[in-house]
Design a protein around this motif. Sequence first.
Motif, PDB file in Angstrom:
ATOM      1  N   LYS A 297       1.467   0.786 -11.414  1.00 38.85           N
ATOM      2  CA  LYS A 297       0.295   0.007 -11.789  1.00 38.85           C
ATOM      3  C   LYS A 297      -0.099  -1.116 -11.048  1.00 38.85           C
ATOM      4  CE  LYS A 297       0.080   2.102 -16.362  1.00 38.85           C
ATOM      5  NZ  LYS A 297      -0.021   1.946 -17.591  1.00 38.85           N
ATOM      6  N   ALA A 298      -1.392  -1.620 -10.721  1.00 46.26           N
ATOM      7  CA  ALA A 298      -1.505  -2.874 -10.069  1.00 46.26           C
ATOM      8  C   ALA A 298      -0.950  -4.125 -10.695  1.00 46.26           C
ATOM      9  CB  ALA A 298      -3.071  -3.021  -9.734  1.00 46.26           C
TER      10      ALA A 298
ATOM     11  N   MET B 161       4.425  10.208 -15.090  1.00 44.35           N
ATOM     12  CA  MET B 161       4.369  10.755 -13.655  1.00 44.35           C
ATOM     13  C   MET B 161       4.853   9.451 -12.978  1.00 44.35           C
ATOM     14  SD  MET B 161       0.857  12.197 -11.876  1.00 44.35           S
ATOM     15  CE  MET B 161       0.754  12.195 -10.248  1.00 44.35           C
ATOM     16  N   ILE B 162       5.979   9.547 -12.314  1.00 45.01           N
ATOM     17  CA  ILE B 162       6.438   8.355 -11.352  1.00 45.01           C
ATOM     18  C   ILE B 162       5.922   8.352  -9.944  1.00 45.01           C
ATOM     19  CG2 ILE B 162       8.510   7.109 -10.892  1.00 45.01           C
ATOM     20  CD1 ILE B 162       7.841   7.133 -13.873  1.00 45.01           C
ATOM     21  N   LYS B 163       6.289   9.707  -9.531  1.00 38.05           N
ATOM     22  CA  LYS B 163       5.900   9.974  -7.936  1.00 38.05           C
ATOM     23  C   LYS B 163       4.324  10.471  -7.976  1.00 38.05           C
ATOM     24  CE  LYS B 163       9.486  10.119  -4.900  1.00 38.05           C
ATOM     25  NZ  LYS B 163      10.111  11.010  -3.598  1.00 38.05           N
TER      26      LYS B 163
ATOM     27  N   ASN C 292      12.350   2.999  -1.281  1.00 35.46           N
ATOM     28  CA  ASN C 292      12.181   4.243  -1.143  1.00 35.46           C
ATOM     29  C   ASN C 292      10.969   4.570  -0.218  1.00 35.46           C
ATOM     30  OD1 ASN C 292      14.459   4.813  -2.674  1.00 35.46           O
ATOM     31  ND2 ASN C 292      13.290   5.486  -4.501  1.00 35.46           N
ATOM     32  N   ALA C 293      10.207   3.745  -0.348  1.00 34.54           N
ATOM     33  CA  ALA C 293       8.854   3.944   0.315  1.00 34.54           C
ATOM     34  C   ALA C 293       8.973   3.489   1.963  1.00 34.54           C
ATOM     35  CB  ALA C 293       7.460   3.048  -0.140  1.00 34.54           C
TER      36      ALA C 293
ATOM     37  N   VAL D  54       0.813  -1.422   0.057  1.00 29.35           N
ATOM     38  CA  VAL D  54      -0.219   0.109   0.195  1.00 29.35           C
ATOM     39  C   VAL D  54       0.748   1.460   0.012  1.00 29.35           C
ATOM     40  CG1 VAL D  54      -1.646   1.302   1.272  1.00 29.35           C
ATOM     41  CG2 VAL D  54      -2.066  -1.093   1.183  1.00 29.35           C
ATOM     42  N   GLY D  55       2.021   1.359   0.741  1.00 25.22           N
ATOM     43  CA  GLY D  55       2.747   2.302   1.073  1.00 25.22           C
ATOM     44  C   GLY D  55       3.541   2.769  -0.527  1.00 25.22           C
ATOM     45  N   THR D  56       3.919   1.519  -1.009  1.00 25.06           N
ATOM     46  CA  THR D  56       4.883   1.772  -2.160  1.00 25.06           C
ATOM     47  C   THR D  56       3.646   2.426  -3.133  1.00 25.06           C
ATOM     48  OG1 THR D  56       6.109   0.029  -1.822  1.00 25.06           O
ATOM     49  CG2 THR D  56       6.100   0.681  -3.985  1.00 25.06           C
ATOM     50  N   ARG D  57       2.661   1.724  -3.510  1.00 26.35           N
ATOM     51  CA  ARG D  57       1.554   2.397  -4.436  1.00 26.35           C
ATOM     52  C   ARG D  57       1.137   3.919  -4.117  1.00 26.35           C
ATOM     53  NH1 ARG D  57      -2.842  -0.548  -6.645  1.00 26.35           N
ATOM     54  NH2 ARG D  57      -2.384   0.737  -8.369  1.00 26.35           N
ATOM     55  N   ARG D  58       1.108   4.161  -2.818  1.00 31.61           N
ATOM     56  CA  ARG D  58       0.886   5.316  -2.349  1.00 31.61           C
ATOM     57  C   ARG D  58       1.718   6.335  -2.739  1.00 31.61           C
ATOM     58  NH1 ARG D  58      -0.018   4.553   3.371  1.00 31.61           N
ATOM     59  NH2 ARG D  58       2.258   4.966   3.532  1.00 31.61           N
TER      60      ARG D  58
END
Length: 209
Positions: A58-59, A108-110, A179-180, A49-53
Amino acid sequence: MRIAVEPYKPMYDALLKRLDEVEKGGVANDVMLKAIRETAPQAKTMIHVGTRRMYTIKASAFRKSDIKLKQASKRNLRAILSVGGKALPLRASYRTRANSKKKAAKAMIKTSSNLKELELKSGGRSFKAFLATMKSGHEGIFQRVPGEYMKKHPRTEHMKGREKIKEICSLAKSKAVKNAWNDNVSSEVYDELYYRIHRHMNAVIGGSI
């Protein structure tokens, strides 16, 4: 990328001291093992969740099942979460927008940033990224490589040549997770571990275990 879910030494020492006070220090490892085993699956979810936040990944490019878990044991009070993989193709893995006649393709990466044009300037020339579909049917964001030429269109004394094309890739899952984790996920996981340690410790002290 490997992440260890384990107590800090001061955390473990505090648990042992508290249990020693009620003459139950012998079950400190059992308490810790239960806490780690409960926390590890939660950590897996938090990491995903934190990484995708943090990223627009993409999922389909990053599933929770991509995070492998090796649980803690009595001999090793440490759960290991690991994520592998190479750099991810930009188009298939992150948020992008196709190029137009005048504008380069955007990415858009972040999640905290905006769509930015992908344009490389070299030797006084501009190399704009573009969306293309290969003969195989694979769709990606590509860019010409300054100074490297196609075999069919080499640069010679009498020919300008035509640069090679390469697909643009971005962060690997392992790098995005790292990074997350360093940003805020680690503190969330350790808050969860701390809570579960105290929950089981209080159960022992209260006689429930």
